[in-house]
Structure formats: C-alpha cells, structure tokens
Motif scaffolding. Structure first.
Motif, PDB file in Angstrom:
ATOM      1  N   UNK A 174       0.823  -1.207   0.000  1.00  0.00           N
ATOM      2  CA  UNK A 174       0.000   0.000   0.000  1.00  0.00           C
ATOM      3  C   UNK A 174       0.858   1.258   0.000  1.00  0.00           C
ATOM      4  N   UNK A 175       1.974   1.218   0.710  1.00  0.00           N
ATOM      5  CA  UNK A 175       2.893   2.358   0.709  1.00  0.00           C
ATOM      6  C   UNK A 175       3.494   2.564  -0.676  1.00  0.00           C
ATOM      7  N   UNK A 176       3.906   1.475  -1.297  1.00  0.00           N
ATOM      8  CA  UNK A 176       4.465   1.570  -2.659  1.00  0.00           C
ATOM      9  C   UNK A 176       3.434   2.152  -3.625  1.00  0.00           C
ATOM     10  N   UNK A 177       2.201   1.705  -3.503  1.00  0.00           N
ATOM     11  CA  UNK A 177       1.162   2.150  -4.429  1.00  0.00           C
ATOM     12  C   UNK A 177       0.809   3.617  -4.219  1.00  0.00           C
ATOM     13  N   UNK A 178       0.901   4.085  -2.987  1.00  0.00           N
ATOM     14  CA  UNK A 178       0.662   5.506  -2.740  1.00  0.00           C
ATOM     15  C   UNK A 178       1.704   6.346  -3.459  1.00  0.00           C
ATOM     16  N   UNK A 179       2.939   5.857  -3.473  1.00  0.00           N
ATOM     17  CA  UNK A 179       3.979   6.571  -4.213  1.00  0.00           C
ATOM     18  C   UNK A 179       3.818   6.439  -5.713  1.00  0.00           C
ATOM     19  N   UNK A 180       3.437   5.238  -6.158  1.00  0.00           N
ATOM     20  CA  UNK A 180       3.278   5.010  -7.600  1.00  0.00           C
ATOM     21  C   UNK A 180       2.151   5.848  -8.174  1.00  0.00           C
ATOM     22  N   UNK A 181       1.134   6.135  -7.357  1.00  0.00           N
ATOM     23  CA  UNK A 181      -0.015   6.890  -7.851  1.00  0.00           C
ATOM     24  C   UNK A 181       0.386   8.273  -8.353  1.00  0.00           C
ATOM     25  N   UNK A 182       1.467   8.824  -7.808  1.00  0.00           N
ATOM     26  CA  UNK A 182       1.918  10.145  -8.231  1.00  0.00           C
ATOM     27  C   UNK A 182       2.442  10.126  -9.666  1.00  0.00           C
ATOM     28  N   UNK A 183       2.888   8.937 -10.095  1.00  0.00           N
ATOM     29  CA  UNK A 183       3.508   8.822 -11.417  1.00  0.00           C
ATOM     30  C   UNK A 183       2.737   7.919 -12.361  1.00  0.00           C
ATOM     31  N   UNK A 184       1.575   7.437 -11.917  1.00  0.00           N
ATOM     32  CA  UNK A 184       0.817   6.472 -12.715  1.00  0.00           C
ATOM     33  C   UNK A 184       0.486   7.055 -14.072  1.00  0.00           C
ATOM     34  N   UNK A 185       0.591   6.225 -15.085  1.00  0.00           N
ATOM     35  CA  UNK A 185       0.288   6.623 -16.443  1.00  0.00           C
ATOM     36  C   UNK A 185      -1.217   6.567 -16.633  1.00  0.00           C
ATOM     37  N   UNK A 186      -1.846   7.652 -17.016  1.00  0.00           N
ATOM     38  CA  UNK A 186      -3.288   7.673 -17.200  1.00  0.00           C
ATOM     39  C   UNK A 186      -3.680   7.765 -18.665  1.00  0.00           C
ATOM     40  N   UNK A 187      -2.719   7.716 -19.563  1.00  0.00           N
ATOM     41  CA  UNK A 187      -2.999   7.741 -20.980  1.00  0.00           C
ATOM     42  C   UNK A 187      -2.673   6.385 -21.569  1.00  0.00           C
TER      43      UNK A 187
END
Length: 220
Positions: free
Chosen positions: A205-218
């Motif tokens: 969950x901690x990793x995913x919170x960080x990944x969300x900042x850079x997640x590709x939405x396109x």
C-alpha cells in the motif's frame, strides 16, 4: 468491483470467492513454488511448504476472469506437474511460455540457475496481442528488499501492456510486496491484490501511494 485499486489481506482461496464472476481482465501472479524456499537471511514464503492445496486458487482465478482472457503465472520448474494439473483442472490451457534470463547465478547444483519462468494461460480464445513480446525477456533484480521473492516492476510491465488494454483490471492473488499492482498502476490499469501477510500488505500500500503520483493515465 468493490475492491478495485486495493490490496486485500487474506488467504486468496477465501478472498477470491467473494469476487464476482467475469470481473477481471488479466491475472499476473507469482504463487508459492512449493519448494520450502528460504533465502540467505532465513526468510520464508507462506504456503510454500510443498502442499499443493494453495493451487486450488486457480479455479477462482479462472472464474473471475472475463471470457477470452489471459493469466500469466510464474511457477516452480521442479513442481511443474502439480502446476499443470491445477491449471488444467481450473480450465486454463497453456498458449505460451516466457523465460527471463539472469546475468547472475542464483543457485548452483547440477546446473547454474540463471532464469525465471512463467506460463501464459488462456481462458477461451483471447485476441492475439498487436505487438507480441519476445518469449525470452531480460531480467531485472529487485534486490528482494521487501519480500524474499520480489519481482521487479520493470519485468511485469511488458506483460501487462501486451495482454491488457488501458483501464483494464489486473488481479494478483499472491500479491507479496505489490509489484504487480505497482506495474499495473504505472501502465494505466486498475489493480486488485490479495496478500496473506499483513506486513507485505502494508508495504504494498505504501508503494502504491507513491506510484499513484507517477501512474500513467494515458494509453500505453
């Protein structure tokens, strides 16, 4: 799906039974290899004691997958017969095999162990990828810092991009430290992870919170 974009703590054999049928687009998972694995620091993997009961989870993976979809499963090569039995009883058929070539030896016995492997399993007749990936892929070492068998995000992203579309739901019933979920998020997909151990759930969950900042939405 109620649990979309979350990591659920629990035994996937029970948790998956609560998921609706035909609700997931892709499964990418790294189940216990049934080999009593212990790393150099003494860490072990739950449900890796050799009993094949954990493989019954593949039946529910098949059920929750949408028609004409893919499951990519790592496996232990010396327990391949048990894995094949579980996959076929669930309804899957193997359609491809992927090998990741390491540039180091993880163990030496009769030979030097320098690869990891996974089967591509089909439910129904999935559409062929527009740009199929090669069946021999480069390996990236995660360092196994958070989990004794942690897979690097970079080796999972090509699988997710090849076998799913942007916005798809990617399931990992053996989530560990969350690499599949992070890879899915970075590829612009939704994810659901199931993990037995609370510490790994928290780390994921901690990793995913960080990944969300850079997640590709396109589209990727």
């Amino acid at each position: 799906m109620e649990f979309l974009n979350s990591i659920i703590q629990g035994d996937c054999r029970q948790v998956l039974q609560t998921f609706p049928s035909l609700s997931v687009d892709l499964v990418v998972t790294d189940p216990p290899y049934l080999v009593n694995y212990r790393d150099r620091s003494g860490r072990t993997v739950k449900n890796d004691g050799g009993e094949t009961g954990i493989l019954s989870a593949f039946s529910d993976m098949y059920r929750v997958l949408k028609p004409n979809s893919i499951c990519v499963s790592f496996y232990g090569w010396n327990r391949a017969d048990e894995f094949f039995k579980a996959w076929r009883e669930a309804g899957f058929r193997p359609v491809a095999h992927i090998v990741w070539k390491k540039d180091y030896t993880s163990k030496a016995a009769f030979v030097q162990y320098r690869h990891e492997q996974a089967y591509v399993l089909a439910k129904g007749n999935p559409q062929l990828p527009a740009k199929p990936i090669e069946d021999v892929q480069p390996w990236a070492y995660s360092g196994n810092r958070a989990h004794p068998t942690e897979k690097a995000v970079s080796i999972l992203q090509p699988i997710i991009r090849s076998f799913s579309r942007p916005g798809a739901i990617v399931l990992d019933p053996f989530s560990g430290s969350g690499s599949t979920a992070v890879a899915a998020a970075l590829c612009g997909r939704s994810y659901v992870g199931v993990e037995l151990e609370a510490d790994y759930c928290a780390h994921a969950r901690t990793r995913l919170a960080g990944a969300a900042k850079y997640a590709v939405r396109k589209p990727t």
